[in-house]
Design an enzyme around this catalytic site. Sequence first.
Site, short mmCIF file in Angstrom:
data_model
loop_
_atom_site.label_atom_id
_atom_site.label_comp_id
_atom_site.label_asym_id
_atom_site.label_seq_id
_atom_site.Cartn_x
_atom_site.Cartn_y
_atom_site.Cartn_z
N HIS A 101 0.82 -1.22 0.00
CA HIS A 101 0.00 0.00 0.00
C HIS A 101 0.85 1.27 0.00
O HIS A 101 0.35 2.34 -0.32
CB HIS A 101 -0.98 -0.01 1.18
N ASP A 134 -0.08 -7.63 1.31
CA ASP A 134 0.34 -6.24 1.50
C ASP A 134 1.86 -6.12 1.58
O ASP A 134 2.40 -5.44 2.45
CB ASP A 134 -0.30 -5.64 2.75
N SER A 214 4.73 2.28 8.04
CA SER A 214 4.40 1.12 7.22
C SER A 214 5.60 0.66 6.40
O SER A 214 6.23 1.45 5.70
CB SER A 214 3.25 1.46 6.27
#
Length: 451
Positions: A101, A134, A214
């Site tokens: 992402h 992801d 992230s």
Amino acid sequence: MILCARLPAVLAVLLLLAVLPVGRVLPAARADGDPDLRRNQVVRTVERAKPAVVSVRTTQVVTRQLVDWDLVIREEPTEVEGSLGSGVIFHPAGFVITNAHVILRGSNFFVHPPGQEKAQGWSALPLAVDLTNDLAILRILPQEGRPDTFPWLPLGRSNDLMLGEQVIAVGNPFKLGLSVSTGVVAGVNRSLKVGRTTFDDFIQVDAAINPGNSGGPLLDVTGRWIGVTTSIYRRVYGAEGIAFAIPTDRVRRLVGAALKSRVAVGAWLGLEEAEAADGGVEVKAVFPVGPAAASELREGDRLVAVDGKPTPTTYDWALALLDVPAGREVEVRARRTAPDGTATDLPPQRIRFEPIPTATLARERLGLEVSDVGDYEAGVLVRTAGGPAAKVGLQPGDVIVGLGTRRIRHTDDLLVFLQFVRPGDLVDVHVRRAAPGGRDVRELSGSLKAE
């Protein structure tokens, strides 16, 4: 007279002080705070991991409509800042793991070493994107000022995590630069639903994880890389201190399955390998025109070593080939199991690690020059069309999405298909073609005869 009256009391106090133990005087604190005493296990872990933790930045190319003074509307592509996240270099050649992402909507990708978040950064190329997990893999491209090798952090294991054990998260939250937070393992094997997608097998931690973290590493206090930080529980639920990380055992499987040498380094052995039922590496296919075609390797053989490096998993196989320069001959060791269960070690197979022949085969067999579409759109873009392709009306700008019954998502799929095409074969072609103005897309199909 007053002094004489008080003399017995003064003598009593002096006598009492004489018999009491004298307290130890503490030495003055060092001005530098004694770094050796302050360098605890967390500090040492961060010091070892820090050089391999990077920031990942993307930019997007968007089209804006501009109105001139004569009221003529024109479109102009403009580059704008995209997302920002973190990543970890897991191989000294500059391969980086991050979250999918983080890069999903990017057009250009940049990697920043610690302390250089404000600089331009090194250009990078996505090699694999796994939306289901992801995860994504980038490679830092060769460029001026780029080092030949990078500090890197080896992937650890995550199958023995203990509830309550201390963990350390490193990343670049809110564009502040490299930051560290600590917490404990709050749970394992967690499931998390994001939109319509459910992610399984997460590590839950209570370390502070914020936007920008992230893709960064989650470490245990021994310095082992145990997870990739990915998300926080939405604050709308009133949750605090609930964050999630992808366990590195799952990351290993992604690297083993997605990091094909023909994509990563532009060379191959002419093999398609796959993960066996027990986690080992086995031959899925030997391509008839590839380097391994003349070897003794067959479908189902177990691949146990490359140039003396054991390859117990697809992850080990992928990393072993990353260290092989194109054009060099390698020694592959394999084991074959007979129907009765008897295993036999094959003689060492000498196979040349050759540059991939996609461009040559596409030109010779189909008359095409192609490239990946990019921006995660499935298909390969026709650059030029001649020979058989031109005869059936293919033209530059067409996007090939299927050949025969095989879906074509990128040039890697095209290479696999071309291995089995022979001169004279009739090949069904499925393409997308944009109408003038680019607003409508038509699906076209036809057949061409390979040369």
